[in-house]
Design a protein around this motif. Sequence first.
Motif, PDB file in Angstrom:
ATOM      1  N   UNK A   1      22.575  34.820  40.752  1.00 44.02           N
ATOM      2  CA  UNK A   1      21.858  33.777  40.021  1.00 44.02           C
ATOM      3  C   UNK A   1      22.721  32.529  39.867  1.00 44.02           C
ATOM      4  N   UNK A   2      22.046  31.411  39.657  1.00 42.23           N
ATOM      5  CA  UNK A   2      22.771  30.173  39.360  1.00 42.23           C
ATOM      6  C   UNK A   2      23.609  30.320  38.092  1.00 42.23           C
ATOM      7  N   UNK A   3      23.105  31.107  37.141  1.00 44.14           N
ATOM      8  CA  UNK A   3      23.844  31.313  35.889  1.00 44.14           C
ATOM      9  C   UNK A   3      25.208  31.958  36.155  1.00 44.14           C
ATOM     10  N   UNK A   4      25.207  33.035  36.925  1.00 42.36           N
ATOM     11  CA  UNK A   4      26.461  33.714  37.255  1.00 42.36           C
ATOM     12  C   UNK A   4      27.356  32.806  38.092  1.00 42.36           C
ATOM     13  N   UNK A   5      26.769  32.150  39.093  1.00 40.42           N
ATOM     14  CA  UNK A   5      27.555  31.277  39.966  1.00 40.42           C
ATOM     15  C   UNK A   5      28.188  30.132  39.186  1.00 40.42           C
ATOM     16  N   UNK A   6      27.458  29.598  38.199  1.00 37.94           N
ATOM     17  CA  UNK A   6      27.976  28.472  37.426  1.00 37.94           C
ATOM     18  C   UNK A   6      29.156  28.878  36.566  1.00 37.94           C
ATOM     19  N   UNK A   7      29.134  30.097  36.041  1.00 34.63           N
ATOM     20  CA  UNK A   7      30.214  30.524  35.159  1.00 34.63           C
ATOM     21  C   UNK A   7      31.385  31.135  35.912  1.00 34.63           C
ATOM     22  N   UNK A   8      31.123  31.892  36.982  1.00 36.82           N
ATOM     23  CA  UNK A   8      32.186  32.641  37.657  1.00 36.82           C
ATOM     24  C   UNK A   8      32.496  32.139  39.066  1.00 36.82           C
ATOM     25  N   UNK A   9      31.654  31.262  39.598  1.00 35.28           N
ATOM     26  CA  UNK A   9      31.823  30.831  40.969  1.00 35.28           C
ATOM     27  C   UNK A   9      31.349  31.904  41.936  1.00 35.28           C
ATOM     28  N   UNK A  10      31.457  31.584  43.207  1.00 39.87           N
ATOM     29  CA  UNK A  10      31.064  32.523  44.261  1.00 39.87           C
ATOM     30  C   UNK A  10      32.239  33.447  44.522  1.00 39.87           C
ATOM     31  N   UNK A  11      32.466  34.375  43.607  1.00 36.88           N
ATOM     32  CA  UNK A  11      33.665  35.209  43.622  1.00 36.88           C
ATOM     33  C   UNK A  11      33.315  36.674  43.423  1.00 36.88           C
ATOM     34  N   UNK A  12      34.191  37.593  43.856  1.00 40.77           N
ATOM     35  CA  UNK A  12      33.991  39.006  43.541  1.00 40.77           C
ATOM     36  C   UNK A  12      33.854  39.251  42.044  1.00 40.77           C
ATOM     37  N   UNK A  13      34.598  38.505  41.232  1.00 39.02           N
ATOM     38  CA  UNK A  13      34.491  38.678  39.780  1.00 39.02           C
ATOM     39  C   UNK A  13      33.078  38.376  39.293  1.00 39.02           C
TER      40      UNK A  13
ATOM     41  N   UNK B   1      27.088  42.784  50.675  1.00 39.31           N
ATOM     42  CA  UNK B   1      27.274  41.449  51.238  1.00 39.31           C
ATOM     43  C   UNK B   1      27.236  41.580  52.745  1.00 39.31           C
ATOM     44  N   UNK B   2      26.914  40.500  53.439  1.00 39.46           N
ATOM     45  CA  UNK B   2      26.971  40.517  54.894  1.00 39.46           C
ATOM     46  C   UNK B   2      28.401  40.328  55.388  1.00 39.46           C
ATOM     47  N   UNK B   3      29.255  39.822  54.535  1.00 39.14           N
ATOM     48  CA  UNK B   3      30.672  39.629  54.833  1.00 39.14           C
ATOM     49  C   UNK B   3      31.410  40.898  54.411  1.00 39.14           C
ATOM     50  N   UNK B   4      32.021  41.591  55.362  1.00 38.88           N
ATOM     51  CA  UNK B   4      32.666  42.875  55.057  1.00 38.88           C
ATOM     52  C   UNK B   4      33.822  42.727  54.070  1.00 38.88           C
ATOM     53  N   UNK B   5      34.544  41.624  54.158  1.00 39.49           N
ATOM     54  CA  UNK B   5      35.676  41.424  53.247  1.00 39.49           C
ATOM     55  C   UNK B   5      35.177  41.280  51.811  1.00 39.49           C
ATOM     56  N   UNK B   6      34.119  40.482  51.627  1.00 42.27           N
ATOM     57  CA  UNK B   6      33.534  40.327  50.295  1.00 42.27           C
ATOM     58  C   UNK B   6      33.011  41.666  49.785  1.00 42.27           C
ATOM     59  N   UNK B   7      32.320  42.401  50.638  1.00 42.67           N
ATOM     60  CA  UNK B   7      31.737  43.676  50.236  1.00 42.67           C
ATOM     61  C   UNK B   7      32.818  44.663  49.793  1.00 42.67           C
ATOM     62  N   UNK B   8      33.842  44.843  50.615  1.00 44.14           N
ATOM     63  CA  UNK B   8      34.889  45.824  50.294  1.00 44.14           C
ATOM     64  C   UNK B   8      35.680  45.386  49.066  1.00 44.14           C
ATOM     65  N   UNK B   9      36.086  44.125  49.019  1.00 37.88           N
ATOM     66  CA  UNK B   9      36.874  43.623  47.893  1.00 37.88           C
ATOM     67  C   UNK B   9      36.107  43.768  46.582  1.00 37.88           C
ATOM     68  N   UNK B  10      34.809  43.475  46.616  1.00 38.25           N
ATOM     69  CA  UNK B  10      34.014  43.495  45.395  1.00 38.25           C
ATOM     70  C   UNK B  10      33.757  44.916  44.918  1.00 38.25           C
ATOM     71  N   UNK B  11      33.477  45.841  45.830  1.00 39.29           N
ATOM     72  CA  UNK B  11      33.263  47.230  45.414  1.00 39.29           C
ATOM     73  C   UNK B  11      34.540  47.806  44.811  1.00 39.29           C
ATOM     74  N   UNK B  12      35.668  47.493  45.410  1.00 37.14           N
ATOM     75  CA  UNK B  12      36.938  47.959  44.827  1.00 37.14           C
ATOM     76  C   UNK B  12      37.112  47.422  43.406  1.00 37.14           C
ATOM     77  N   UNK B  13      36.808  46.126  43.216  1.00 35.34           N
ATOM     78  CA  UNK B  13      36.946  45.523  41.892  1.00 35.34           C
ATOM     79  C   UNK B  13      35.963  46.156  40.910  1.00 35.34           C
ATOM     80  N   UNK B  14      34.755  46.453  41.363  1.00 35.25           N
ATOM     81  CA  UNK B  14      33.784  47.119  40.496  1.00 35.25           C
ATOM     82  C   UNK B  14      34.301  48.474  40.035  1.00 35.25           C
ATOM     83  N   UNK B  15      34.871  49.240  40.942  1.00 38.65           N
ATOM     84  CA  UNK B  15      35.412  50.559  40.581  1.00 38.65           C
ATOM     85  C   UNK B  15      36.492  50.402  39.514  1.00 38.65           C
ATOM     86  N   UNK B  16      37.389  49.443  39.701  1.00 36.11           N
ATOM     87  CA  UNK B  16      38.446  49.210  38.716  1.00 36.11           C
ATOM     88  C   UNK B  16      37.865  48.808  37.361  1.00 36.11           C
ATOM     89  N   UNK B  17      36.858  47.927  37.399  1.00 34.01           N
ATOM     90  CA  UNK B  17      36.246  47.442  36.160  1.00 34.01           C
ATOM     91  C   UNK B  17      35.521  48.565  35.435  1.00 34.01           C
TER      92      UNK B  17
END
Length: 471
Positions: free
Chosen positions: A170-182, A209-225
């Motif tokens: 969403x624009x809401x998430x993008x506005x606060x966190x940017x286009x980031x794994x966080x 994500x269609x980008x494998x780096x974004x997908x892997x990095x973000x899932x790892x961060x989700x697990x940690x979170x």
Amino acid sequence: MNTKFDMSLKRRLTSVTKVGNIEIGGKNPVRIQSMATTDTNDTEASVAQAKRIIDAGGELVRFTTQGIREAENMKNISAALKADGYDAPLVADVHFTAHTADVAAKYCEKVRINPGNYVDPGRTFKHLEYTDDEYADELKKIERKLVPFLNICKERHTAVRIGVNHGSLSDRIMSRYGDTPAGIVESCMEFLRICRCEKFNDIVISIKASNTVVMVTTVRLLVQTMDKEGMHYPLHLGVTEAGEGEDGRIKSAVGIGALLTEGIGDTIRVSLSEEPEAEIPVARRLVELIPECTELRRNAVIEYGTLYLDLNASTWEDLQLKAAMAAGAILIDKRAGDLRISCKIENGTQAVPTAEQLTSLQDSILQAARIKFTKTEYISCPGCGRTLYDLRSTIARIKEATKGMVGVKIGIMGCIVNGPGEMADADYGYVGAGRGKISLYKNKECVMKNIPEEEAVDRLLELIAADRKTD
């Protein structure tokens, strides 16, 4: 200098979510699933395709439910399948209309909701400013919509998939966190925290994500979170819009395989722009390869930044999957910047791969891991009931006309759910806008709206040609 990785990799133990007659998570097998491409209002076609998916080995079948009518018809699809002895759980896929999820929960074993558009409006790439109090009010809006849905799911014993897509934040998430794994992770966690407060735990989570780096990095961060917040829900893995043919299989094996070899993942889908039943054997093979590719990754040797893999395989496709899966995490983590594959195919009817074939495979894996680009990059969705044009013939035509454009990224998307968002990672986008209508994108900007389908490919090619002429 030789570098050898010796990692202790074992399956991450998650909680168990019951979906109809199967369990996901815990010590259960990694479950395989796919998604129908039929019009969900066409009961006969939907039932026939679901049967093909299940007969191929699919354990769950997902259908798009754009509105109330489609959600209501899930009752008929379910009844027809059960009458013929097919009891695989059915999953409703909901975007934009939260009330549709309430209806679908009455007739399906699981409902997928997308945090990016469950309450928030569709993504427009606008920057929004919020005070902390205003942002808290936005979270209360989610709670007011989500809690009644969870109550229906409790009553009906319906599981929920919280499915975040990089392409529909969403624009809401993008506005606060940017286009980031966080930001992607927080989009998921907002919903998970409400579920926990409501003591609703029949949950599966996906971040794609269609980008494998974004997908892997973000899932790892989700697990940690989740670990930090004491959550251990089952995870569904997939590289969305992976494409078709060799590229789609390699990209999926790189991203999904990287996580499976780390012990992450309880259910998977390989998203190919092909018939959905064609996804099942590829997904099954990735699951079968977990022990071997985990060992290959554990014992990988890197010399001067180059990863060397010496493999045995039964077929050429098996070699592709095995090499991509074993190399995925090492390349995504940039522990190596190049790849060399040697192999022997054990099937006596198939010739040993040529040097040219192996070079092409190496290049495809490196491109899938975002290391080196040697050909045109295609981001194409598998299609679903929301797709209102001939997706596969369009993909073939665009690929034939644009092959050889090294470094150019072209997105070919069935609808607007992820289309505009995934265009952010593409130079050009071809997105279904309605029945027989196409919108064309350049980077994030829609430059041509509602073009008749019969003209749209030519207009896209003209747009690309004009840009390349001025470069």
